[in-house]
Design a protein around this motif. Sequence first.
Motif, mmCIF file in Angstrom:
data_model
loop_
_atom_site.group_PDB
_atom_site.id
_atom_site.type_symbol
_atom_site.label_atom_id
_atom_site.label_comp_id
_atom_site.label_asym_id
_atom_site.label_seq_id
_atom_site.Cartn_x
_atom_site.Cartn_y
_atom_site.Cartn_z
ATOM 1 N N TYR A 149 63.849 -34.276 -54.008
ATOM 2 C CA TYR A 149 62.496 -34.810 -54.198
ATOM 3 C C TYR A 149 61.396 -33.794 -53.888
ATOM 4 N N LYS A 150 61.807 -32.518 -53.663
ATOM 5 C CA LYS A 150 60.843 -31.446 -53.373
ATOM 6 C C LYS A 150 59.967 -31.802 -52.160
ATOM 7 N N THR A 151 60.618 -32.395 -51.187
ATOM 8 C CA THR A 151 59.968 -32.783 -49.933
ATOM 9 C C THR A 151 60.136 -31.658 -48.913
ATOM 10 N N THR A 152 59.075 -31.342 -48.190
ATOM 11 C CA THR A 152 59.178 -30.358 -47.116
ATOM 12 C C THR A 152 59.634 -31.068 -45.846
ATOM 13 N N LEU A 153 60.673 -30.528 -45.209
ATOM 14 C CA LEU A 153 61.259 -31.141 -44.023
ATOM 15 C C LEU A 153 60.782 -30.444 -42.750
ATOM 16 N N LEU A 154 60.269 -31.215 -41.817
ATOM 17 C CA LEU A 154 59.968 -30.721 -40.473
ATOM 18 C C LEU A 154 61.020 -31.312 -39.544
ATOM 19 N N HIS A 155 61.852 -30.465 -38.990
ATOM 20 C CA HIS A 155 63.006 -30.913 -38.208
ATOM 21 C C HIS A 155 62.850 -30.493 -36.750
ATOM 22 N N LEU A 156 63.052 -31.433 -35.848
ATOM 23 C CA LEU A 156 62.913 -31.142 -34.419
ATOM 24 C C LEU A 156 64.231 -30.663 -33.835
ATOM 25 N N SER A 157 64.155 -29.518 -33.163
ATOM 26 C CA SER A 157 65.326 -28.983 -32.479
ATOM 27 C C SER A 157 64.977 -28.770 -30.996
ATOM 28 N N THR A 158 65.751 -27.939 -30.318
ATOM 29 C CA THR A 158 65.715 -27.963 -28.858
ATOM 30 C C THR A 158 65.913 -26.604 -28.202
ATOM 31 N N ASP A 159 65.433 -26.486 -26.974
ATOM 32 C CA ASP A 159 65.676 -25.302 -26.144
ATOM 33 C C ASP A 159 67.156 -25.170 -25.780
ATOM 34 N N PHE A 160 67.924 -26.241 -25.941
ATOM 35 C CA PHE A 160 69.355 -26.204 -25.605
ATOM 36 C C PHE A 160 70.171 -25.355 -26.584
ATOM 37 N N VAL A 161 69.561 -24.829 -27.631
ATOM 38 C CA VAL A 161 70.293 -23.892 -28.496
ATOM 39 C C VAL A 161 70.475 -22.546 -27.787
ATOM 40 N N PHE A 162 69.756 -22.328 -26.681
ATOM 41 C CA PHE A 162 69.879 -21.091 -25.899
ATOM 42 C C PHE A 162 70.714 -21.340 -24.643
ATOM 43 N N ASP A 163 71.368 -20.270 -24.158
ATOM 44 C CA ASP A 163 72.229 -20.435 -22.980
ATOM 45 C C ASP A 163 71.453 -20.343 -21.664
ATOM 46 N N GLY A 164 70.189 -19.895 -21.739
ATOM 47 C CA GLY A 164 69.356 -19.883 -20.536
ATOM 48 C C GLY A 164 69.526 -18.677 -19.638
ATOM 49 N N THR A 165 70.197 -17.638 -20.132
ATOM 50 C CA THR A 165 70.447 -16.463 -19.285
ATOM 51 C C THR A 165 69.388 -15.368 -19.431
ATOM 52 N N LYS A 166 68.483 -15.521 -20.386
ATOM 53 C CA LYS A 166 67.429 -14.525 -20.584
ATOM 54 C C LYS A 166 66.410 -14.622 -19.443
ATOM 55 N N GLY A 167 65.907 -13.478 -19.007
ATOM 56 C CA GLY A 167 64.985 -13.469 -17.879
ATOM 57 C C GLY A 167 63.529 -13.624 -18.248
ATOM 58 N N SER A 168 63.255 -13.851 -19.534
ATOM 59 C CA SER A 168 61.872 -14.029 -20.000
ATOM 60 C C SER A 168 61.866 -15.123 -21.064
ATOM 61 N N PRO A 169 60.671 -15.576 -21.507
ATOM 62 C CA PRO A 169 60.627 -16.662 -22.500
ATOM 63 C C PRO A 169 61.372 -16.323 -23.787
ATOM 64 N N TYR A 170 62.019 -17.315 -24.358
ATOM 65 C CA TYR A 170 62.765 -17.150 -25.607
ATOM 66 C C TYR A 170 61.817 -17.192 -26.806
ATOM 67 N N ASN A 171 61.960 -16.213 -27.706
ATOM 68 C CA ASN A 171 61.222 -16.271 -28.968
ATOM 69 C C ASN A 171 62.169 -16.690 -30.094
ATOM 70 N N GLU A 172 61.598 -16.863 -31.282
ATOM 71 C CA GLU A 172 62.368 -17.418 -32.398
ATOM 72 C C GLU A 172 63.443 -16.469 -32.919
ATOM 73 N N GLU A 173 63.331 -15.192 -32.577
ATOM 74 C CA GLU A 173 64.315 -14.216 -33.057
ATOM 75 C C GLU A 173 65.499 -14.057 -32.103
ATOM 76 N N ASP A 174 65.401 -14.615 -30.907
ATOM 77 C CA ASP A 174 66.503 -14.501 -29.955
ATOM 78 C C ASP A 174 67.744 -15.215 -30.484
ATOM 79 N N VAL A 175 68.890 -14.653 -30.175
ATOM 80 C CA VAL A 175 70.152 -15.208 -30.665
ATOM 81 C C VAL A 175 70.477 -16.504 -29.920
#
Length: 286
Positions: free
Chosen positions: A93-119
Amino acid sequence: MVVLVTGSSGQLGQSLQFIAPNHPEIEFIFCDSKTLDITDFSNCEAVFTKYKPDYCINTAAYTAVDKAESEPEKAFTINVTGPKNLAKVCKIYKTTLLHLSTDFVFDGTKGSPYNEEDVANPSSIYGQTKLQGEQQIQAILLNYFIIRTSWVYSQFGNNFMKTMLRLASEKDSLSVVNDQIGTPTNAVDLAEVLITMILKDQKSEIFNLQSKIFNFSNDGQCSWYDFAKKIFEINNISINLLPIPTSSFPTPAKRPKNSVLDKNKIKRVFDVEVNNWEESLKIIKT
């Protein structure tokens, strides 16, 4: 403009309903799980055929983090199959989807804020299914935005703030972990940002973005203990609040030690101002 919202009975869905009267330029279609079951493709197709939405905000999710460890199939069906179904009908239907995700995709071991490029490297079933849901959307759709958020609370639904207020009415003393660091997110602030993204979506620099993943939470950072302390302070509640380490409060699902999200990308691309978490907490009427 027609905007269809899934999961309308949840706290973000209710927050979107709360601000909807401020946006008469948008025709909102609010669907709870009975009206629109995202795990049922034919149901999704029927609803999209009826309303032909320009945008779909998917707030429907399996969010019982600990329970997901013992019922991974259910978490997978809602968090992976659901977004896949929505992506497929959005493509039709050519609809744009806005999907909510979570900080839980990260393991939490980084010592600074996570950006969108972090694995991403989730350490729980919940986080794994949310990441797989993101991947399904990216594999199917071109017109989407994935918004990762954290520690969502509001005057609606079930959340940490409401749990703390309830427990304070029942107990004289509470213990809350103080070694998990993140940022609370007022669901109404999140709802406003989602609408801003929709209203500004047609700009060419947004359309041509390589990555459509964005972080959003309020600004600043704290521990769960700090969050609880501020909740009680704002509500003039006197209680014996004790900080404890995560090791003293074992849970089935592993939590990220640090899940602070870097918001620079969403601030820059959509020109949004982000409130500090303490200021946003103050405006909640409990």
